[in-house]
Design a protein around this motif. Structure first.
Motif, PDB file in Angstrom:
ATOM      1  N   LEU A 252       0.705  -1.190  -0.011  1.00  0.00           N
ATOM      2  CA  LEU A 252       0.140  -0.030  -0.078  1.00  0.00           C
ATOM      3  C   LEU A 252       0.783   1.247   0.090  1.00  0.00           C
ATOM      4  CD1 LEU A 252      -2.657   0.993  -0.017  1.00  0.00           C
ATOM      5  CD2 LEU A 252      -2.933   0.950   2.665  1.00  0.00           C
ATOM      6  N   ALA A 253       1.903   1.106   0.727  1.00  0.00           N
ATOM      7  CA  ALA A 253       2.602   2.317   0.925  1.00  0.00           C
ATOM      8  C   ALA A 253       3.509   2.447  -0.405  1.00  0.00           C
ATOM      9  CB  ALA A 253       3.959   2.257   1.955  1.00  0.00           C
ATOM     10  N   ALA A 254       3.839   1.325  -1.112  1.00  0.00           N
ATOM     11  CA  ALA A 254       4.411   1.758  -2.496  1.00  0.00           C
ATOM     12  C   ALA A 254       3.402   2.134  -3.612  1.00  0.00           C
ATOM     13  CB  ALA A 254       5.295   0.184  -2.946  1.00  0.00           C
ATOM     14  N   ALA A 255       2.244   1.904  -3.493  1.00  0.00           N
ATOM     15  CA  ALA A 255       1.560   2.264  -4.217  1.00  0.00           C
ATOM     16  C   ALA A 255       1.118   3.440  -4.226  1.00  0.00           C
ATOM     17  CB  ALA A 255       0.258   1.165  -4.432  1.00  0.00           C
ATOM     18  N   HIS A 256       1.005   4.021  -2.962  1.00  0.00           N
ATOM     19  CA  HIS A 256       0.342   5.346  -2.576  1.00  0.00           C
ATOM     20  C   HIS A 256       1.340   5.962  -1.653  1.00  0.00           C
ATOM     21  CE1 HIS A 256      -3.333   4.071  -4.758  1.00  0.00           C
ATOM     22  NE2 HIS A 256      -3.337   2.923  -3.703  1.00  0.00           N
ATOM     23  N   PRO A 257       2.368   6.564  -2.326  1.00  0.00           N
ATOM     24  CA  PRO A 257       3.608   7.332  -1.285  1.00  0.00           C
ATOM     25  C   PRO A 257       2.849   8.238  -0.583  1.00  0.00           C
ATOM     26  CG  PRO A 257       4.389   7.035  -3.400  1.00  0.00           C
ATOM     27  CD  PRO A 257       2.768   6.652  -3.513  1.00  0.00           C
ATOM     28  N   THR A 258       1.859   8.969  -0.890  1.00  0.00           N
ATOM     29  CA  THR A 258       1.259   9.959   0.005  1.00  0.00           C
ATOM     30  C   THR A 258       0.501   9.549   1.209  1.00  0.00           C
ATOM     31  OG1 THR A 258      -0.743  10.003  -1.398  1.00  0.00           O
ATOM     32  CG2 THR A 258       0.990  11.508  -1.991  1.00  0.00           C
ATOM     33  N   LEU A 259       0.263   8.321   1.210  1.00  0.00           N
ATOM     34  CA  LEU A 259      -0.745   7.536   2.316  1.00  0.00           C
ATOM     35  C   LEU A 259       0.284   7.069   3.265  1.00  0.00           C
ATOM     36  CD1 LEU A 259      -3.923   5.977   0.279  1.00  0.00           C
ATOM     37  CD2 LEU A 259      -3.461   8.229   1.698  1.00  0.00           C
ATOM     38  N   GLU A 260       1.621   7.317   2.901  1.00  0.00           N
ATOM     39  CA  GLU A 260       2.572   6.424   3.877  1.00  0.00           C
ATOM     40  C   GLU A 260       2.529   6.795   5.468  1.00  0.00           C
ATOM     41  OE1 GLU A 260       6.572   6.091   2.381  1.00  0.00           O
ATOM     42  OE2 GLU A 260       7.192   5.184   4.092  1.00  0.00           O
ATOM     43  N   PRO A 261       2.341   8.143   5.647  1.00  0.00           N
ATOM     44  CA  PRO A 261       2.220   8.503   7.107  1.00  0.00           C
ATOM     45  C   PRO A 261       0.813   7.830   7.854  1.00  0.00           C
ATOM     46  CG  PRO A 261       2.681  10.563   5.963  1.00  0.00           C
ATOM     47  CD  PRO A 261       2.360   9.345   5.069  1.00  0.00           C
ATOM     48  N   LEU A 262      -0.447   7.489   6.931  1.00  0.00           N
ATOM     49  CA  LEU A 262      -1.618   6.969   7.455  1.00  0.00           C
ATOM     50  C   LEU A 262      -1.179   5.518   7.684  1.00  0.00           C
ATOM     51  CD1 LEU A 262      -4.518   7.061   8.393  1.00  0.00           C
ATOM     52  CD2 LEU A 262      -5.261   6.932   5.980  1.00  0.00           C
ATOM     53  N   VAL A 263      -0.609   4.873   6.709  1.00  0.00           N
ATOM     54  CA  VAL A 263      -0.212   3.503   6.889  1.00  0.00           C
ATOM     55  C   VAL A 263       0.783   3.229   7.907  1.00  0.00           C
ATOM     56  CG1 VAL A 263       0.839   1.473   5.666  1.00  0.00           C
ATOM     57  CG2 VAL A 263      -0.591   3.246   4.517  1.00  0.00           C
ATOM     58  N   GLU A 264       1.789   4.082   8.194  1.00  0.00           N
ATOM     59  CA  GLU A 264       2.616   3.970   9.381  1.00  0.00           C
ATOM     60  C   GLU A 264       1.760   4.109  10.643  1.00  0.00           C
ATOM     61  OE1 GLU A 264       7.031   5.783   7.780  1.00  0.00           O
ATOM     62  OE2 GLU A 264       5.533   6.854   8.939  1.00  0.00           O
ATOM     63  N   PHE A 265       0.976   5.114  10.755  1.00  0.00           N
ATOM     64  CA  PHE A 265       0.013   5.006  11.958  1.00  0.00           C
ATOM     65  C   PHE A 265      -0.477   3.753  12.030  1.00  0.00           C
ATOM     66  CE2 PHE A 265      -4.149   6.036  13.991  1.00  0.00           C
ATOM     67  CZ  PHE A 265      -3.641   6.703  15.073  1.00  0.00           C
ATOM     68  N   SER A 266      -1.083   3.306  10.998  1.00  0.00           N
ATOM     69  CA  SER A 266      -2.103   1.885  11.162  1.00  0.00           C
ATOM     70  C   SER A 266      -1.101   0.707  11.579  1.00  0.00           C
ATOM     71  CB  SER A 266      -2.893   1.431   9.688  1.00  0.00           C
ATOM     72  OG  SER A 266      -3.795   2.524   9.534  1.00  0.00           O
ATOM     73  N   TRP A 267       0.012   0.865  10.964  1.00  0.00           N
ATOM     74  CA  TRP A 267       0.938  -0.186  11.361  1.00  0.00           C
ATOM     75  C   TRP A 267       1.317  -0.123  12.779  1.00  0.00           C
ATOM     76  CZ3 TRP A 267       6.592  -1.737   9.699  1.00  0.00           C
ATOM     77  CH2 TRP A 267       6.772  -2.887   9.395  1.00  0.00           C
ATOM     78  N   GLY A 268       1.626   1.147  13.337  1.00  0.00           N
ATOM     79  CA  GLY A 268       1.828   1.331  14.784  1.00  0.00           C
ATOM     80  C   GLY A 268       0.663   0.668  15.584  1.00  0.00           C
ATOM     81  N   LEU A 269      -0.353   1.012  14.991  1.00  0.00           N
ATOM     82  CA  LEU A 269      -1.652   0.400  15.887  1.00  0.00           C
ATOM     83  C   LEU A 269      -1.682  -0.920  15.915  1.00  0.00           C
ATOM     84  CD1 LEU A 269      -4.534   2.475  14.496  1.00  0.00           C
ATOM     85  CD2 LEU A 269      -3.772   2.427  16.825  1.00  0.00           C
ATOM     86  N   LEU A 270      -1.146  -1.763  15.001  1.00  0.00           N
ATOM     87  CA  LEU A 270      -0.982  -3.395  14.963  1.00  0.00           C
ATOM     88  C   LEU A 270       0.039  -3.677  16.174  1.00  0.00           C
ATOM     89  CD1 LEU A 270      -1.521  -6.235  13.810  1.00  0.00           C
ATOM     90  CD2 LEU A 270       0.396  -5.593  11.910  1.00  0.00           C
ATOM     91  N   TRP A 271       1.084  -2.825  15.945  1.00  0.00           N
ATOM     92  CA  TRP A 271       2.220  -3.447  16.786  1.00  0.00           C
ATOM     93  C   TRP A 271       1.918  -3.089  18.330  1.00  0.00           C
ATOM     94  CZ3 TRP A 271       4.775  -6.898  15.062  1.00  0.00           C
ATOM     95  CH2 TRP A 271       5.122  -6.801  13.558  1.00  0.00           C
TER      96      TRP A 271
END
Length: 673
Positions: free
Chosen positions: A109-128
């Protein structure tokens, strides 16, 4: 004792929410789950584009989609069944995040949509963050120990700080994040171990086993894949095929985590986790051994014959594996059973070792401890104790380990008599003992019953010896006192008074006569004291008249009572102790009848019980009988004690028509050892 079911209900009640807090939690759960599902929907096409090679991309996309749907399905079921439970909602949210924001999906998802990387990082942080919280909160939603709240909060904050501020990307996460996650997970494992050993109830331990099983299986598959990579890289296997196989194995192993969480929360009572773990260990070890043997045989023969890929060598290796398969599986099954359940599958070995230990035990007091330790080691029980029956109560004779609330009690029998109990605590995490455990226990309890009987006899013998020594010393003290205070001064004063009387004969004959008459009276008194002492040591009537004549003499002294004596015409020579005991018991019984029974007739019967080798004495009357408050009087206690000192028996019977009957059986010979 608080039951396991009640404890489980209390723990579950502590995490149940109602009212506004429940609405807020459900609203938060819905928002975060919706965010995760949107991310999942966007990640699937990105994943397909990232692996653009058909059909590999289609296969990988389908596999990750199936993994996500599987996680969502388990999460929905958990949320549906535990919709008012904080821990149930939290676990279901963790599963949603796991299925939607796992590493492949987030990276694509981050590779396909670089602008969404902060949101993806936040979601990934929620998982951990959810993973760390889950490790510390499962299974009852509490922090154990309570002081771990602050460290866990610090760890979660550190995860987001590392993701946002440290250098790195989703493809190459910062090293700080790895350190935080590894440290947090290790701390969570330590907290789970502490919780399992010190806090968790049996049900919670079973739930913990399920989750640990899922996580451990996932880790083992990942490590196995890493270990096998060098071997596979040297083979001619296509890289794409290896990648597909590796991703498939890891994804299926990862799916064990949500599956085990769902089973732990919803269906842990339906399947036996111990059986699942047992078979998993056996077949995992068997697979490793089979692969190892095959690789070794093929490699050795290939090097010896200097051939590579020879079909004959492969067939030979396959044959060896086929021959070794059954015995190897049997040995591995025994080893795993021994590791998990102790030696319940080898009862002969346990009983043989118990016999050897008992044979080497010199001190009688150590016998029961040896039995308790052997049983505890054989069944891996945390606590084993043996009690001995003493009257109506039991007392703990020996114990091994730390006691728990949930105990199983087994009676220890010897010739049908209950001589004590064996108490055992089940293995940690188990509710009780299986049928195989009980079969072994039945064999061990039989041995323990005989040992408990022997120990009890030893204690009775030691107690009797102490009683005999005490009685002998008390008798010596009484004789010394009587001789010293009575006969001694009397006899000691006689010579002096005789000297005085001799001197007075010439000067005062009348006073001398008075003194001599006093000395005569004093001498008679001393003679009576000597006769009394002799009679107390052993009644002279027994030597002069025999037992029957001596009893008849006692009967003749009971005024106002008609006594009928029945006895054999000629008794054989009896042991002196038996004669004295029978004489004393008969005398005490006839005196009691004359004084307290209000009887007009008394029958005394002496018989020889030749089959049992004993002298039987019965004394019965037609009086008012023996009341309940006189059933344990001093006289009856003394008679019972005289019979039991010789190893005999003493019974009292009360007739419904009135009157009482005492029966004493006195053995004529010492029991054979």
């Amino acid at each position: 004792m608080q039951s396991e079911h009640v404890q489980a209900m209390e723990h579950r009640e502590a995490t149940v929410m109602r009212g506004r807090p429940l609405l807020l939690v459900r609203a938060g759960w819905t928002a975060l789950a919706a965010l995760a599902l949107v991310s999942f929907a966007a990640a699937i096409p990105a994943l397909h584009v990232q692996h653009g090679k058909e059909p590999y991309a289609a296969y990988l996309t389908g596999l990750m989609t199936a993994f996500g749907v599987g996680c969502f399905t388990v999460a929905v079921i958990v949320a549906w069944r535990r919709s008012d439970d904080f821990m149930g909602l939290f676990a279901s949210l963790f599963l949603v995040l796991m299925g939607a924001i796992n590493a492949p999906n987030a990276q694509a998802l981050a590779a396909a949509h670089p602008t969404l990387e902060p949101l993806v990082e936040f979601s990934w942080g929620l998982l951990w963050a959810a993973l760390l919280l889950f490790v510390f909160l499962f299974p009852d939603g509490r922090f154990v120990p309570r002081w771990t709240r602050a460290p866990v909060g610090f760890l979660i904050a550190s995860v987001f700080v590392a993701l946002i501020f440290d250098e790195g990307s989703l493809t190459e996460p910062p090293d700080t994040l790895a350190v935080i996650l590894i440290g947090g997970l290790l701390a969570g494992v330590a907290a789970q171990v502490y919780r399992y050993a010190r806090v968790s109830a049996q049900t919670q331990r079973q739930q913990t086993k399920w989750v640990v099983f899922g996580i451990t299986a996932f880790i083992v598959v990942q490590i196995s894949g890493i270990a096998a990579e060098p071997l596979i890289s040297r083979s001619n296997l296509p890289a794409s095929l290896y990648d597909a196989a590796s991703v498939t194995a890891i994804t299926l192993a990862a799916f064990l985590i949500p599956l085990s969480i769902g089973v732990a929360i919803l269906r842990h009572r339906l399947w036996d986790i111990d059986f699942v773990v047992n078979r998993t260990l056996v077949y995992a070890a068997l697979t490793a051994c089979v692969v190892g043997v095959y690789v070794i045989v093929v490699g050795y023969l290939g090097a010896l014959l200097r051939t590579d890929g020879n079909l004959v060598i492969s067939l030979v290796a396959t044959g060896i594996v086929a021959v070794l398969f059954a015995p190897l599986r049997e040995r591995l099954q025994r080893g795993v059973n021994r590791l998990m359940y102790g030696e319940r599958d080898d009862p002969y070995s346990v009983i043989s070792r118990l016999g050897e230990s008992l044979e080497a035990t010199l001190e009688p007091e150590a016998i029961l401890h040896t039995v308790a330790c052997t049983v505890r080691e054989a069944l891996k029980s945390p606590y084993t104790a043996i009690t001995l029956r003493a009257g109506a109560a039991d007392s703990i004779a020996t114990e091994s380990g730390k006691p728990s609330n949930d105990m199983m009690r087994l009676p220890l029998l010897h010739h049908g008599e209950e001589v004590g109990e064996m108490m055992l605590a089940p293995r940690p995490g188990e509710n009780g003992f299986s049928a195989a455990d009980r079969r072994l226990l039945e064999d061990l309890v039989r041995q323990a019953g005989a040992a408990a009987h022997a120990v009890r006899l030893t204690k009775d013998l030691q107690r009797s010896r102490r009683h005999l020594v005490t009685t002998r010393e008390e008798e010596r003290r009484r004789l010394r006192r009587d001789l010293h205070d009575g006969l001694g001064p009397t006899l000691g004063s006689l010579p002096m008074k005789l000297d005085v009387a001799t001197d007075m004969i010439s000067s005062d004959p009348e006073a001398a006569k008075i003194l001599l008459r006093s000395l005569k009276k004093q001498t008679r008194s001393a003679t009576s004291d000597v006769r009394r002492l002799v009679h107390e040591l052993r009644p002279p009537a027994l030597d002069e008249l025999g037992l029957v004549g001596a009893v008849r003499e006692i009967a003749a002294r009971q005024d106002g009572l008609r006594i009928i004596l029945e006895a054999p015409k000629g008794l054989p020579p009896l042991p002196a102790a038996v004669e004295v005991a029978a004489y004393r018991i008969a005398g005490e019984a006839m005196t009691n009848v004359a004084r307290h029974a209000g009887a007009s007739r008394c029958e005394v019967r002496l018989t020889l019980d030749e089959p049992r080798g004993s002298l039987r004495l019965e004394v019965s009357d037609d009086g008012r009988g023996i009341g309940e408050n006189r059933g344990s009087g001093v006289g009856l206690h003394s008679m019972r004690e005289r019979a039991e000192e010789l190893g005999g028996t003493f019974d009292v019977e009360v007739s419904e028509e009135g009157g009482a009957k005492i029966c004493a059986s006195l053995p004529l010979a010492e029991p054979k050892g």
